[in-house]
Design a protein around this motif. Structure first.
Motif, PDB file in Angstrom:
ATOM      1  N   HIS A  21       0.830  -1.206   0.000  1.00  0.00           N
ATOM      2  CA  HIS A  21       0.000   0.000   0.000  1.00  0.00           C
ATOM      3  C   HIS A  21       0.866   1.259   0.000  1.00  0.00           C
ATOM      4  O   HIS A  21       0.570   2.233  -0.709  1.00  0.00           O
ATOM      5  CB  HIS A  21      -0.920   0.003   1.225  1.00  0.00           C
ATOM      6  N   ILE A  22       1.920   1.251   0.784  1.00  0.00           N
ATOM      7  CA  ILE A  22       2.821   2.407   0.823  1.00  0.00           C
ATOM      8  C   ILE A  22       3.528   2.567  -0.514  1.00  0.00           C
ATOM      9  O   ILE A  22       3.669   3.674  -1.048  1.00  0.00           O
ATOM     10  CB  ILE A  22       3.840   2.248   1.966  1.00  0.00           C
ATOM     11  N   LEU A  23       3.965   1.437  -1.103  1.00  0.00           N
ATOM     12  CA  LEU A  23       4.659   1.486  -2.384  1.00  0.00           C
ATOM     13  C   LEU A  23       3.759   2.038  -3.482  1.00  0.00           C
ATOM     14  O   LEU A  23       4.211   2.762  -4.368  1.00  0.00           O
ATOM     15  CB  LEU A  23       5.157   0.094  -2.767  1.00  0.00           C
ATOM     16  N   MET A  24       2.464   1.737  -3.426  1.00  0.00           N
ATOM     17  CA  MET A  24       1.552   2.224  -4.451  1.00  0.00           C
ATOM     18  C   MET A  24       1.415   3.748  -4.423  1.00  0.00           C
ATOM     19  O   MET A  24       1.191   4.394  -5.460  1.00  0.00           O
ATOM     20  CB  MET A  24       0.172   1.572  -4.281  1.00  0.00           C
ATOM     21  N   ASN A  25       1.508   4.339  -3.248  1.00  0.00           N
ATOM     22  CA  ASN A  25       1.484   5.808  -3.169  1.00  0.00           C
ATOM     23  C   ASN A  25       2.693   6.410  -3.870  1.00  0.00           C
ATOM     24  O   ASN A  25       2.583   7.427  -4.561  1.00  0.00           O
ATOM     25  CB  ASN A  25       1.442   6.251  -1.704  1.00  0.00           C
ATOM     26  N   GLY A  29      11.021   9.456   1.617  1.00  0.00           N
ATOM     27  CA  GLY A  29      11.296   9.527   3.044  1.00  0.00           C
ATOM     28  C   GLY A  29      10.383   8.640   3.864  1.00  0.00           C
ATOM     29  O   GLY A  29      10.824   8.012   4.844  1.00  0.00           O
ATOM     30  N   LEU A  30       9.103   8.557   3.478  1.00  0.00           N
ATOM     31  CA  LEU A  30       8.171   7.703   4.217  1.00  0.00           C
ATOM     32  C   LEU A  30       8.491   6.224   4.019  1.00  0.00           C
ATOM     33  O   LEU A  30       8.274   5.408   4.939  1.00  0.00           O
ATOM     34  CB  LEU A  30       6.736   8.003   3.781  1.00  0.00           C
ATOM     35  N   GLN A  31       9.002   5.857   2.846  1.00  0.00           N
ATOM     36  CA  GLN A  31       9.448   4.472   2.635  1.00  0.00           C
ATOM     37  C   GLN A  31      10.586   4.143   3.591  1.00  0.00           C
ATOM     38  O   GLN A  31      10.639   3.057   4.189  1.00  0.00           O
ATOM     39  CB  GLN A  31       9.907   4.286   1.190  1.00  0.00           C
ATOM     40  N   VAL A  82       4.442  -2.805  12.640  1.00  0.00           N
ATOM     41  CA  VAL A  82       3.702  -1.613  12.228  1.00  0.00           C
ATOM     42  C   VAL A  82       2.212  -1.883  12.109  1.00  0.00           C
ATOM     43  O   VAL A  82       1.406  -0.954  12.114  1.00  0.00           O
ATOM     44  CB  VAL A  82       4.251  -1.074  10.889  1.00  0.00           C
ATOM     45  N   ALA A  83       1.821  -3.154  11.984  1.00  0.00           N
ATOM     46  CA  ALA A  83       0.403  -3.470  11.868  1.00  0.00           C
ATOM     47  C   ALA A  83      -0.357  -3.112  13.131  1.00  0.00           C
ATOM     48  O   ALA A  83      -1.582  -2.933  13.104  1.00  0.00           O
ATOM     49  CB  ALA A  83       0.225  -4.954  11.545  1.00  0.00           C
ATOM     50  N   SER A  84       0.344  -2.990  14.242  1.00  0.00           N
ATOM     51  CA  SER A  84      -0.312  -2.648  15.504  1.00  0.00           C
ATOM     52  C   SER A  84      -0.535  -1.157  15.665  1.00  0.00           C
ATOM     53  O   SER A  84      -1.222  -0.723  16.591  1.00  0.00           O
ATOM     54  CB  SER A  84       0.528  -3.168  16.676  1.00  0.00           C
ATOM     55  N   VAL A  85       0.047  -0.337  14.797  1.00  0.00           N
ATOM     56  CA  VAL A  85      -0.124   1.117  14.868  1.00  0.00           C
ATOM     57  C   VAL A  85      -1.493   1.478  14.330  1.00  0.00           C
ATOM     58  O   VAL A  85      -1.862   1.098  13.208  1.00  0.00           O
ATOM     59  CB  VAL A  85       0.976   1.843  14.077  1.00  0.00           C
ATOM     60  N   ILE A 122      -1.687   3.505   7.823  1.00  0.00           N
ATOM     61  CA  ILE A 122      -1.693   3.901   6.407  1.00  0.00           C
ATOM     62  C   ILE A 122      -2.268   5.304   6.243  1.00  0.00           C
ATOM     63  O   ILE A 122      -1.754   6.122   5.476  1.00  0.00           O
ATOM     64  CB  ILE A 122      -2.492   2.882   5.564  1.00  0.00           C
ATOM     65  N   THR A 123      -3.353   5.605   6.966  1.00  0.00           N
ATOM     66  CA  THR A 123      -3.988   6.922   6.847  1.00  0.00           C
ATOM     67  C   THR A 123      -3.026   8.032   7.270  1.00  0.00           C
ATOM     68  O   THR A 123      -2.926   9.080   6.612  1.00  0.00           O
ATOM     69  CB  THR A 123      -5.256   6.978   7.711  1.00  0.00           C
ATOM     70  N   LYS A 124      -2.308   7.810   8.354  1.00  0.00           N
ATOM     71  CA  LYS A 124      -1.359   8.822   8.829  1.00  0.00           C
ATOM     72  C   LYS A 124      -0.249   9.049   7.814  1.00  0.00           C
ATOM     73  O   LYS A 124       0.163  10.193   7.561  1.00  0.00           O
ATOM     74  CB  LYS A 124      -0.776   8.388  10.165  1.00  0.00           C
TER      75      LYS A 124
END
Length: 719
Positions: A471-475, A521-523, A535-538, A542-544
């Motif tokens: 999901h992050i990579l798609m952004n 930078g987010l990657q 990170v799944a527990s955060v 993804i929204t943040k």
């Protein structure tokens, strides 16, 4: 006029006394105020200064020379009948009537210096012209209508209103009426060298053509009172004496020789200049061609190649410092000592602005503008020097540079020596330029194609099965898709010469690039967080990240758009070929926002890359089974490293090496890696996601010692 009852006493009058005499005779039997006639004849008996309540000015050819205007509102029904119910004395129309046939511009009743507007007919023919002052305080701010011929009071204001609204040549009932707005028609007026007027404060509107033409008389400059030539030679001066001390000596000599003159041109050695001692504190504007001139008509500033402006605030500050004489001097040095770096000066010129005291930290700036700069000479940047020492030590402190359309403006908040230093352009050969252009076009096209496939596959087929990392990579894919697309169509939009469209294109492309930098930078942040925690527990992870990746670039682009920093930018090659694109026109904004921001991102992502490489090396050392695959393992490691470089945006770092002897190699590497970046990312995404399957599972199951790690773009793998 009409007297009592239905008797009419229409008459003409030539001056104030006749007006009051006929008015008294006409209104004598009516029960009106004693001052009624004074009000009705106010315009004729006044000095003809137009009041601010005049919503329209009407000029008549014929009758007396003077003004008709009244502040008296006729309310009595008998008086209304005098003008058939339509009184011209309505407080909103000022009427000036002229004896143009006599060739007189003035008489004892009304003067041009009072009204600021005048009707002329110098040839005693049908050619009329309106003379309007350029003095801001006296210049009419309302439409001016010319009515040809003599009219009686049956002439109504209705026809005038209808005619003043016409957009085309008057016809029919308006054939004798021409209305113009001086502030619009004379906005771009030029000087007519054939004008026999010597003053520089007047505009002339010719009425015998349609549309009416406006031109200026005289010139745009205010003459100086005298000239001063002093015996002083810079070359023979002691080299141990600073330039600032020398300029104090020169200034004292000039002021002493000027005596009571308010302005003077100055010359000594090869230096020329001008000195002004203002009596009223207002901004002063100068221009330089072959000599300095005081610009009186500021509308012409854009037509001069070199202009200077001294703000009103500077004079007020100098006056508050108890200076003996408030003045400003502007000097031009055509030959100036070289600095230690042998910097190249624009036109080999240095300018100094002095007011006899230290002036700094102003809210309004001193402006120096240089137009028609040759782009082949380099990029201009404004510098200043405090004059300490015999050789300059140029600095950009206190001066901002604005370079748009080959014009550089230096906005400085202090007084000193000023110069524009030219940074030599770094050129490449036409062959390399064409090669880089082809590589960019092909690479961006391929990247667009493969990024489209990846986005299509993700959003329509595999979105629900994708991991957080995907999901992050798609952004990042989306930001790069927008960047490649806007880059490919940028030049086409720039060539349309649509200003608004070009600004929007520049904004969208800039937003895409800043978003791509942010997602690099987010990657890196995501990879760091994966090593530290799950990170799944955060909550709303993804929204943040999406808010952090897309919102801040939008705010930055909005501010730059409001500041009008986007426009068409022309890039000139060393062969003279010009390429246009829509981009940021202010180099300072470009370096601070783009280069500075990416430098911070690059530092963070590079550190993350080092940490990840170290982590992979430790993992390879602890898991001996990785070496059993031999060649396949090495290719997988290479793909992993290449993928990390792409998702962290490290390939953009080659732009830092595009200088000196490394310029051409760095440009080729930078162009290839970044134009094909979308293609490389697609390959990495395909190999590391579920699209490639899990071919290494059997190998992992046979291992006697296993280590479980997270594949960032797929399931957990077992080695």
């Amino acid at each position: 006029m009409q007297s009592n009852g239905n008797l009419t006493c229409n008459t003409e009058y030539n001056n104030c006394n006749e007006c009051q005499k006929h008015c008294t005779a006409c209104l004598g039997g009516l029960n009106v105020s004693v001052d009624a006639c004074q009000d009705l004849c106010f315009g004729v008996c006044s000095p003809c200064a137009l009041d601010s309540d005049c919503k329209q000015i009407v000029l008549f050819d014929g009758g007396f020379t003077g003004q008709i205007k009244s502040v008296f509102n006729v309310s009595d029904s008998s008086c209304k009948d005098i003008y058939n119910g339509l009184s011209p004395f309505n407080g909103s129309t000022c009427i000036l009537s002229f004896e143009t046939g006599l060739g007189n511009d003035t008489d004892e009743t009304c003067r041009f210096s009072d009204s600021g507007v005048w009707l002329e007919n110098s040839t005693n023919s049908d050619t009329f012209q309106i003379k309007i002052t350029r003095d801001v305080q006296r210049r009419p701010k309302t439409p001016v209508c010319f009515v040809k011929g003599t009219h009686n009071y049956n002439w109504t204001s209705v026809a005038l209103t209808n005619c003043s609204q016409l957009k085309e040549q008057p016809t029919g009932q308006c054939e004798n009426i021409t209305c113009v707005d001086p502030n619009k028609i004379c906005q771009k007026a030029t000087y007519n060298p054939n004008c026999n007027e010597t003053g520089s404060n007047d505009d002339l509107i010719i009425l015998n053509v349609w549309p009416p033409a406006c031109y200026k008389c005289g010139n745009a400059f205010k003459p100086v009172d005298g000239s001063v030539k002093i015996n002083f030679t810079l070359q023979d001066s002691n080299k141990n004496i600073s330039y600032s001390n020398m300029m104090k000596t020169v200034t004292d000599m000039i002021l002493k020789m000027m005596e009571n003159q308010s302005s003077a041109s100055v010359s000594f050695d090869d230096v020329s200049g001008i000195v002004v001692k203002p009596t009223v504190f207002e901004p002063i504007h100068f221009m330089f061609a072959k000599e300095f001139n005081i610009v009186e008509d500021t509308d012409q500033m854009q037509s001069f190649d070199t202009t200077f402006s001294v703000p009103k605030e500077a004079f007020e500050k100098a006056s508050s410092m108890n200076t003996t004489t408030v003045f400003t001097s502007l000097l031009r040095f055509p030959s100036f000592p070289q600095d230690d770096k042998n910097s190249t000066l624009l036109n080999n010129e240095v300018y100094s602005i002095d007011m006899g005291t230290e002036i700094s930290n102003l809210n309004s700036s001193f402006n120096l503008t240089f137009r028609k700069i040759d782009p082949k000479a380099g990029e201009p940047l404004c510098y200043s020097w405090d004059g300490q020492g015999a050789t300059p030590n140029w600095t950009t402190d206190g001066c901002n540079t604005s370079y748009i359309n080959y014009s550089a403006t230096c906005s400085c908040q202090h007084l000193t020596f000023f110069a524009v230093l030219m940074t030599p352009p770094q050129t490449i050969s036409p062959t390399d330029l064409n090669n880089l252009t082809y590589i960019t076009s092909i690479g961006c096209g391929l990247s667009l194609f493969f990024l489209s496939i990846a986005l299509f596959t993700h959003f329509l087929l595999r979105r629900g099965q994708a991991s957080i990392s995907v999901h992050i990579l798609m952004n990042l894919f989306l930001a790069l898709f927008l960047l490649n697309f806007t880059f490919l169509i940028n030049e086409s939009v720039a060539n349309t010469r649509n200003v608004i469209g070009c600004k929007l294109m520049a904004g969208v492309m800039h937003y895409s690039m800043l978003s791509a930098f942010t997602w690099f930078g987010l990657q890196a942040l995501h990879l760091c967080l994966q090593l530290a925690q799950n990170v799944a527990s955060v909550q709303n992870y993804i929204t943040k990240l999406c808010i952090a990746g897309w919102v801040p670039p939008a705010l930055v682009v909005s501010v730059i758009f409001i500041c009008q920093k986007y426009n068409k930018l022309d890039i000139v090659s060393n062969t003279g070929k010009t390429v246009s694109m829509c981009w940021i026109t202010d180099s300072t904004v470009h370096y601070v926002v783009n280069i500075g921001y990416y430098a911070a991102i690059f530092l963070f992502t590079f550190l993350t890359f080092v940490v990840m490489i170290r982590w992979l090396c430790l993992l390879s050392y602890k898991n001996t089974t990785i070496t059993t695959s031999g060649k396949k393992s090495r290719s997988s490691d290479a793909l992993t490293i290449m993928g990390l470089c792409c998702i962290l945006g490290l390939s953009w770092g080659f732009a830092f090496f595009a200088y000196g002897p490394l310029q051409i190699p760095a440009l080729y590497i930078f162009t290839i890696l970044n134009s094909f970046q979308g293609f490389f990312l697609f390959v990495y995404y395909y190999k590391s996601s579920r699209l490639a399957g899990e071919s290494d599972t059997s190998l992992a199951k046979s291992s006697t010692e296993t280590t479980v790690i997270e594949n960032p773009y797929g399931k957990h793998k077992t080695y």
